[in-house]
Design a protein around this motif. Structure first.
Motif, PDB file in Angstrom:
ATOM      1  N   ILE A  76      29.576 -47.180 -45.159  1.00 16.73           N
ATOM      2  CA  ILE A  76      29.454 -47.023 -43.705  1.00 16.73           C
ATOM      3  C   ILE A  76      28.013 -47.343 -43.295  1.00 16.73           C
ATOM      4  N   GLY A  78      24.657 -49.003 -42.787  1.00 19.23           N
ATOM      5  CA  GLY A  78      23.949 -50.031 -43.545  1.00 19.23           C
ATOM      6  C   GLY A  78      24.587 -50.335 -44.880  1.00 19.23           C
ATOM      7  N   SER A  79      25.474 -49.480 -45.348  1.00 24.66           N
ATOM      8  CA  SER A  79      26.135 -49.734 -46.626  1.00 24.66           C
ATOM      9  C   SER A  79      27.413 -50.546 -46.459  1.00 24.66           C
ATOM     10  N   SER A 125      27.102 -46.482 -51.454  1.00 28.47           N
ATOM     11  CA  SER A 125      26.376 -45.440 -50.722  1.00 28.47           C
ATOM     12  C   SER A 125      25.029 -45.242 -51.390  1.00 28.47           C
ATOM     13  N   ARG A 126      23.988 -45.471 -50.629  1.00 29.59           N
ATOM     14  CA  ARG A 126      22.636 -45.303 -51.181  1.00 29.59           C
ATOM     15  C   ARG A 126      22.439 -43.861 -51.649  1.00 29.59           C
ATOM     16  N   SER A 127      22.766 -42.913 -50.761  1.00 33.61           N
ATOM     17  CA  SER A 127      22.575 -41.494 -51.107  1.00 33.61           C
ATOM     18  C   SER A 127      23.609 -41.037 -52.117  1.00 33.61           C
ATOM     19  N   THR A 130      27.567 -39.608 -48.869  1.00 34.38           N
ATOM     20  CA  THR A 130      28.068 -39.733 -47.498  1.00 34.38           C
ATOM     21  C   THR A 130      29.568 -39.418 -47.425  1.00 34.38           C
ATOM     22  N   GLY A 185      19.219 -48.368 -45.738  1.00 37.55           N
ATOM     23  CA  GLY A 185      20.548 -48.976 -45.633  1.00 37.55           C
ATOM     24  C   GLY A 185      20.611 -50.183 -44.709  1.00 37.55           C
ATOM     25  N   ARG A 186      20.066 -50.038 -43.514  1.00 40.66           N
ATOM     26  CA  ARG A 186      20.232 -51.123 -42.527  1.00 40.66           C
ATOM     27  C   ARG A 186      19.358 -52.329 -42.827  1.00 40.66           C
ATOM     28  N   GLN A 264      23.010 -52.038 -35.125  1.00 39.62           N
ATOM     29  CA  GLN A 264      22.625 -50.908 -35.975  1.00 39.62           C
ATOM     30  C   GLN A 264      21.147 -50.975 -36.323  1.00 39.62           C
ATOM     31  N   GLU A 268      19.082 -47.854 -34.807  1.00 42.41           N
ATOM     32  CA  GLU A 268      18.746 -46.799 -35.772  1.00 42.41           C
ATOM     33  C   GLU A 268      17.270 -46.867 -36.175  1.00 42.41           C
ATOM     34  N   GLN A 393      15.838 -42.095 -40.150  1.00 41.63           N
ATOM     35  CA  GLN A 393      16.967 -41.958 -39.242  1.00 41.63           C
ATOM     36  C   GLN A 393      17.360 -40.479 -39.137  1.00 41.63           C
ATOM     37  N   LYS A 400      25.124 -36.183 -40.342  1.00 45.11           N
ATOM     38  CA  LYS A 400      25.769 -36.198 -41.664  1.00 45.11           C
ATOM     39  C   LYS A 400      25.817 -34.787 -42.253  1.00 45.11           C
TER      40      LYS A 400
HETATM   41  O1  PA5 Z   1      20.707 -47.412 -42.311  1.00 46.17           O
HETATM   42  C1  PA5 Z   1      20.970 -46.303 -42.747  1.00 46.17           C
HETATM   43  O2  PA5 Z   1      20.154 -45.642 -43.408  1.00 46.17           O
HETATM   44  C2  PA5 Z   1      22.335 -45.692 -42.525  1.00 46.17           C
HETATM   45  O3  PA5 Z   1      23.096 -46.421 -41.628  1.00 46.17           O
HETATM   46  C3  PA5 Z   1      23.074 -45.587 -43.852  1.00 46.17           C
HETATM   47  O4  PA5 Z   1      23.241 -46.874 -44.383  1.00 46.17           O
HETATM   48  C4  PA5 Z   1      24.440 -44.917 -43.681  1.00 46.17           C
HETATM   49  O5  PA5 Z   1      24.288 -43.659 -43.096  1.00 46.17           O
HETATM   50  C5  PA5 Z   1      25.126 -44.778 -45.027  1.00 46.17           C
HETATM   51  O6  PA5 Z   1      24.325 -44.062 -45.920  1.00 46.17           O
HETATM   52  P1  PA5 Z   1      24.597 -44.097 -47.460  1.00 46.17           P
HETATM   53  O7  PA5 Z   1      24.336 -45.476 -47.949  1.00 46.17           O
HETATM   54  O8  PA5 Z   1      23.653 -43.095 -48.046  1.00 46.17           O
HETATM   55  O9  PA5 Z   1      26.026 -43.718 -47.682  1.00 46.17           O
END
Ligand code: PA5
Length: 425
Positions: A76, A78-79, A125-127, A130, A185-186, A264, A268, A393, A400
């Motif tokens: 979701i 940026g991912s 997902s970076r984190s 999510t 992410g973005r 985005q 963001e 962000q 979240k």
């Molecule tokens: O740009 C960002 O940091 C966010 O849009 C993230 O990409 C988004 O919330 C998804 O996060 P994650 O990659 O940790 O699941």
């Protein structure tokens, strides 16, 4: 990429060449800061070094084992949007799909529509925590199990060093790509995050990165050398003069998702401390028949960003004996789209409404690499000029945590605030 900023000057908001020349001195300082951040691989600035630091080989290797009908990105924000932008823009026999929202009916229908035995899933997902991404992945995984498909054979994880997704990859010995350090992410379209789906779809990662590298090579201490900085600096200067809205209007269906990615990136990154510029998504020529009325004659609070490829595959318009339509016969839909583009640009300029023209040669890997990188550089220089924290962000993270807390996924003060027990900033 080329940026023509001529129509951003001397319009209703009063930005003139002298003001831009003054701003150029501040761009020089901003560039010093950006170049320093890149040298030290600081968080966020590291994204602008991806053309040099992103190694496409591991991405290609991870994709090489698959020859699927569909590549499904589960992520979701940026991912998801980087991969979606690239694969939506470019043709491929592989169908690229995205699962980002958690709208139950939409998820159910999308999953039901796939032959899961012919699908490769990239959960991103970076984190690694999510909720939307993990929930959607669990739904897909269960659907694969129900269909007798070994999900562990058809899942590639892209994530950071910690989090639930990393644990899952280790537990099940799944192929895993690392999200690079320092890349929010973005800003991750040109990394493992955005490029796996492109590799599965057969797109040329080297050309995407080469396009980005050519824009990186133009970054200097002057906005007049770099289309990315020119666009970012002009957007900032107009924003300061009242352009609260920036309408992104590509003249190519294939770039519709790019406008979503841009929205985005802009919102963001720059929406902080009561500042920022609200991105609006539009599509030429379709929105000439809707939003253009507002852009030309509504409040003078907008910059309109017109994007077009200089070459596109074309379709002829058949000759016609219909009275009054003879002018169409013998020309092409491309001619018509070009005329629409020029008419919109001129009509906005004639009304004193600021607009910028961004051009790439073609919607191909190189052109996309240029466009994505230039917009990221634009956003970063805007953030420097506005003195906002481009790479954080907090409002997104607030939501979240609140959602996770409401579902019992941890003790978060944000969830308590939603339950009405306390007010938080
Ligand atoms: O740009 C960002 O940091 C966010 O849009 C993230 O990409 C988004 O919330 C998804 O996060 P994650 O990659 O940790 O699941």
């Amino acid at each position: 990429m080329k940026a023509d900023i001529g129509n951003a000057l001397d319009g209703a908001l009063g930005l003139d060449r002298a003001a831009l020349d003054d701003l150029d001195e501040r761009v020089a300082d901003a560039h010093e800061r950006i170049a320093g951040g890149r040298r030290e691989s600081e968080h966020g600035y590291a994204a602008l070094s991806l053309p040099e630091t992103c190694d496409p080989e591991p991405i290609r290797r991870a994709a090489a084992g698959f020859d699927p009908e569909t590549v499904l990105t589960v992520g979701i924000g940026g991912s998801a949007l980087g991969a979606a932008t690239v694969t939506d823009a470019l043709d491929s026999p592989v169908d690229a799909r995205y699962l980002d929202n958690v709208d139950p009916a939409w998820v159910r229908d999308l999953v039901a529509d796939l032959d899961l035995s012919e699908t490769v899933v990239n959960v991103v997902s970076r984190s690694g925590t999510t909720a939307e991404t993990l929930a959607n992945f669990l739904v897909v995984r269960e659907a694969m199990e129900s269909a007798g498909v070994d999900w562990t054979e058809r899942t590639v994880v892209t994530t950071g060093p910690e989090g639930n997704l990393r644990s899952m990859a280790e537990t099940h010995d799944l192929p895993a790509l690392d999200v690079p350090d320092g890349v929010p992410g973005r800003f991750s379209a040109l990394s493992t995050v955005g490029l796996f789906a492109a590799a599965v779809a057969g797109h040329d990662l080297d050309e995407l990165l080469a396009g980005a590298a050519s824009e990186a090579g133009k970054l200097s201490g002057s906005l007049y050398d770099s289309p990315g900085y020119a666009y970012g600096a002009v957007s900032y200067a107009l924003g300061e003069r009242g352009a609260a809205v920036n309408a992104m209007m590509p003249y190519a269906e294939s770039l519709e998702r790019f406008a979503e990615w841009y929205a985005q990136l802009w919102a963001e990154s720059l929406g902080k401390d009561g500042r920022g510029q609200t991105p609006a998504r539009a599509l030429g020529a379709t929105d000439q028949h809707s939003q253009l009325q507002l852009y030309r004659a509504g409040p003078a609070d907008k910059l309109v960003t017109l994007v077009r490829p200089l070459e596109s595959p074309d379709t002829g318009i058949p000759e016609t004996d219909l009275s009054g339509l003879e002018y169409l016969g013998g020309s092409t839909l491309g001619d018509l789209l070009d005329a629409e583009f020029r008419a919109t640009e001129a009509s906005l300029a004639a009304a004193g409404r600021e607009n910028v023209r961004l051009e790439i040669d073609r919607v191909d890997e190189r052109g996309l690499g240029e466009l994505l990188y230039a917009m990221e550089a634009a956003c970063v220089v805007y953030g420097e000029l506005a003195d906002v924290s481009t790479f954080t962000q907090p409002a997104v993270e607030w939501g979240k945590k609140a959602a996770r807390g409401l579902l019992g996924g941890g003790e978060f003060e944000e969830a308590e605030a939603v339950r009405g027990k306390r007010r938080l900033e």
